[in-house]
Design a protein around this motif. Structure first.
Motif, PDB file in Angstrom:
ATOM      1  N   THR A   2      -5.110 -28.474  40.677  1.00 41.66           N
ATOM      2  CA  THR A   2      -5.360 -27.118  41.150  1.00 41.66           C
ATOM      3  C   THR A   2      -4.997 -26.098  40.061  1.00 41.66           C
ATOM      4  O   THR A   2      -3.984 -26.238  39.387  1.00 41.66           O
ATOM      5  CB  THR A   2      -4.527 -26.834  42.409  1.00 41.66           C
ATOM      6  N   LYS A   3      -5.827 -25.080  39.923  1.00 41.21           N
ATOM      7  CA  LYS A   3      -5.600 -24.089  38.876  1.00 41.21           C
ATOM      8  C   LYS A   3      -4.487 -23.122  39.269  1.00 41.21           C
ATOM      9  O   LYS A   3      -4.413 -22.654  40.402  1.00 41.21           O
ATOM     10  CB  LYS A   3      -6.881 -23.293  38.614  1.00 41.21           C
ATOM     11  N   LEU A  17      -4.557 -19.879  41.516  1.00 44.87           N
ATOM     12  CA  LEU A  17      -5.848 -19.222  41.369  1.00 44.87           C
ATOM     13  C   LEU A  17      -6.843 -19.691  42.416  1.00 44.87           C
ATOM     14  O   LEU A  17      -7.974 -19.199  42.465  1.00 44.87           O
ATOM     15  CB  LEU A  17      -6.405 -19.480  39.966  1.00 44.87           C
ATOM     16  N   GLU A  18      -6.424 -20.637  43.247  1.00 49.93           N
ATOM     17  CA  GLU A  18      -7.254 -21.125  44.341  1.00 49.93           C
ATOM     18  C   GLU A  18      -6.336 -21.724  45.401  1.00 49.93           C
ATOM     19  O   GLU A  18      -5.175 -22.029  45.139  1.00 49.93           O
ATOM     20  CB  GLU A  18      -8.256 -22.180  43.848  1.00 49.93           C
ATOM     21  N   HIS A  39      -0.679 -16.798  45.801  1.00 47.19           N
ATOM     22  CA  HIS A  39       0.737 -16.992  46.113  1.00 47.19           C
ATOM     23  C   HIS A  39       1.419 -17.799  45.007  1.00 47.19           C
ATOM     24  O   HIS A  39       0.766 -18.319  44.101  1.00 47.19           O
ATOM     25  CB  HIS A  39       0.882 -17.691  47.463  1.00 47.19           C
ATOM     26  N   LYS A  40       2.725 -17.919  45.106  1.00 48.57           N
ATOM     27  CA  LYS A  40       3.537 -18.490  44.021  1.00 48.57           C
ATOM     28  C   LYS A  40       4.096 -19.862  44.389  1.00 48.57           C
ATOM     29  O   LYS A  40       4.440 -20.112  45.553  1.00 48.57           O
ATOM     30  CB  LYS A  40       4.708 -17.545  43.718  1.00 48.57           C
ATOM     31  N   SER A 261      -3.523  -4.394  47.068  1.00 53.49           N
ATOM     32  CA  SER A 261      -3.359  -5.399  46.011  1.00 53.49           C
ATOM     33  C   SER A 261      -3.091  -6.783  46.600  1.00 53.49           C
ATOM     34  O   SER A 261      -2.616  -6.931  47.722  1.00 53.49           O
ATOM     35  CB  SER A 261      -2.203  -4.994  45.098  1.00 53.49           C
ATOM     36  N   ASP A 262      -3.369  -7.801  45.788  1.00 54.24           N
ATOM     37  CA  ASP A 262      -3.027  -9.170  46.152  1.00 54.24           C
ATOM     38  C   ASP A 262      -2.320  -9.828  44.985  1.00 54.24           C
ATOM     39  O   ASP A 262      -2.032  -9.188  43.965  1.00 54.24           O
ATOM     40  CB  ASP A 262      -4.268  -9.964  46.582  1.00 54.24           C
ATOM     41  N   GLY A 263      -2.031 -11.118  45.103  1.00 53.07           N
ATOM     42  CA  GLY A 263      -1.278 -11.826  44.079  1.00 53.07           C
ATOM     43  C   GLY A 263      -2.001 -11.952  42.761  1.00 53.07           C
ATOM     44  O   GLY A 263      -1.379 -12.288  41.745  1.00 53.07           O
ATOM     45  N   LEU A 264      -3.323 -11.701  42.743  1.00 48.51           N
ATOM     46  CA  LEU A 264      -4.075 -11.770  41.495  1.00 48.51           C
ATOM     47  C   LEU A 264      -4.226 -10.400  40.824  1.00 48.51           C
ATOM     48  O   LEU A 264      -4.648 -10.332  39.671  1.00 48.51           O
ATOM     49  CB  LEU A 264      -5.464 -12.365  41.745  1.00 48.51           C
TER      50      LEU A 264
END
Length: 488
Positions: A2-3, A17-18, A39-40, A261-264
């Protein structure tokens, strides 16, 4: 695999990223739970109460011990912010500007040398009581002068009466600054007659050299305020007619803003806008950034870019003044991010701030201005205003921004007095909401920042030259004024 993206060496988390699932391998660790995009994930063991690092800086402290592969979010990460701050001026030199081919746009060159990206007639009511009157004038007059100017728009608000002191002064300052805007070839002030914010006092707050492009009426003393208003708009439109001219980026004034805003956002859209900010300031243009409460936790890195001790001192004053504003109202300074931000992967105000300040690029901060003031220095200016999308974007327009770059990960249809360029942090939003979004910053993940920057700059120059934004196509234009006092 997963990226995921790790931003700085030594970061203890990576951002997905996904969407990923328990058991997936991400950044060489196995996930212990499903984790959504943006998310982290913990990359290494984090002890209880230890700082959690992202962007190379702490975004809070671990509420408990966190194992590699865990989802790092609200249940195990807490803010470390409280009270006012103590800061030291430790200036860091900004990078030497690159020698780049200058981009151009087609703008309206005003007599004072400023350049507009639109040539419109703006109708500004002094008080909410004549808001609908202003709208009727705009609708009727707009049809009558169609083709002479780029549009006739009323910017309504509920203020201007039952206000005192700083509260009333803020309303007057915003309206006076909007009346000076280079995108307005002419301005009609519409008053009621009995309000606190009197037309003539508002006019007195506008520099005399601007008065030739301003007309006004008072509805209580007009036989037919709509008919009179339409006649005045027709007069302004005839006077305002002018062609566009080719100018460089040194004549552009950009406001930069993020919302929903979002995590990206801090990984794609905001740093991309930061690169555009640098292009404009390198060319000798002006960039204005604000959202003071969304600087908390990232302020020292900005203060280190202050051009002088005076600029540093004014930054400290504005930022600590905002912190005290929260304290005086009995609110924690970390009462952010919003519910939408949290769903998008942002956990603490420090994380939100470190992502948000990416929009300001790397340039030296040359000036600090108060709410309602107009930009006066080339380069990068910090503007006093809250994080609220409508209030801060209105303040950016009033400061003189001739276009606003607005990044978003969740999406919003809002538009403001100047062209508002919506930049999606992720391609999913851009695909789902093409009627809201002007540019897909998710492209940086596939094409890289250099290619995305070239594409975005081309789009901005086209919009500055007259191409409509999505918000303009949707007739999304409004203002909001910061309410700071009692209502009588």
């Amino acid at each position: 695999m997963t990226k995921a993206l790790t931003i700085a060496p030594g970061d203890s988390v990576a951002t997905l990223l996904e969407d990923a699932h328990a058991g997936d391998i991400v950044a060489d660790v196995r996930l212990t739970a499903d984790i959504p995009r943006g998310h982290k994930v913990a990359l290494s063991p984090i002890a209880a109460n230890a700082p959690v690092l992202k962007y190379g800086f702490p975004i809070g402290r671990a509420r408990r011990a966190i194992a590699p592969g865990e989802h790092v979010h609200s249940d195990n990460l807490a803010t470390g912010l409280s009270g006012t701050g103590s800061y030291t001026y430790d200036p860091k030199a900004s990078p030497t500007p690159e020698a780049r081919t200058g981009a151009t746009f087609q703008g309206y060159v005003r007599a004072d040398g400023r350049v507009g990206t639109r040539n419109e007639i703006w109708i500004l009511p002094t008080v909410g009581c004549v808001a609908r009157t202003a709208e009727r004038i705009a609708k009727q007059a707009g049809a009558q002068v169609d083709g002479q100017v780029d549009g006739v728009h009323a910017f309504t608000h509920p203020h201007g009466c039952s206000q005192l002191g700083q509260d009333l002064a803020g309303v007057r300052a915003i309206l006076a600054s909007l009346a000076c805007h280079p995108n307005a070839g002419g301005v009609l002030l519409v008053g009621l007659g009995c309000e606190e914010n009197q037309v003539k006092e508002l006019l007195a707050a506008i520099p005399p050299e601007r008065h030739g492009a301003i007309r006004y009426l008072t509805a209580q003393f007009s036989a037919d305020e709509v008919e009179e208003g339409c006649a005045l708009v027709a007069e302004l439109a005839q006077q305002a007619a002018m062609p566009r001219q080719t100018v460089g980026l040194d004549r552009l004034v950009l406001g930069v803003k993020c919302g929903g805003s979002d995590g990206l956002s801090g990984l794609t859209a905001n740093p991309l806008v930061g690169q555009i900010s640098d292009r404009v300031t390198e060319a000798g243009g002006r960039v204005v950034f604000t959202e003071i409460p969304e600087i908390f936790g990232a302020e020292q890195m900005l203060m280190d870019r202050a051009a002088s001790t005076d600029v540093f001192d004014r930054m400290v004053g504005v930022i600590n003044g905002f912190r005290q504003y929260f304290i005086d109202h009995g609110e924690p300074i970390s009462e952010n991010p919003s519910p939408g931000n949290v769903v998008g992967g942002i956990t603490t105000l420090e994380e939100k701030s470190l992502g948000a300040v990416q929009k300001a690029g790397r340039a030296t901060i040359t000036d600090v201005i108060d709410y309602g003031e107009r930009v006066r220095a080339d380069g990068l200016t910090l503007l006093e205003a809250p994080g609220n999308d409508a209030v801060s974007s209105t303040a950016l327009a009033a400061a003189g921004a001739t276009a606003i770059l607005f990044t978003t990960g969740r999406g919003t249809p809002l538009g403001f007095p100047v062209p508002t360029v919506k930049i999606a942090s992720n391609s999913d939003l851009a695909t789902r909401k093409p009627g809201w979004i002007d540019f897909d910053a998710g492209a940086v993940l596939d094409r890289g920042f250099a290619a995305a920057e070239a594409m975005l700059l081309e789009r901005i120059c086209a919009i500055a030259s007259g191409a409509p934004t999505a918000a303009e196509n949707n007739d999304e234009r409004e203002i909001a004024i910061w309410k700071r006092g009692v209502t009588l």
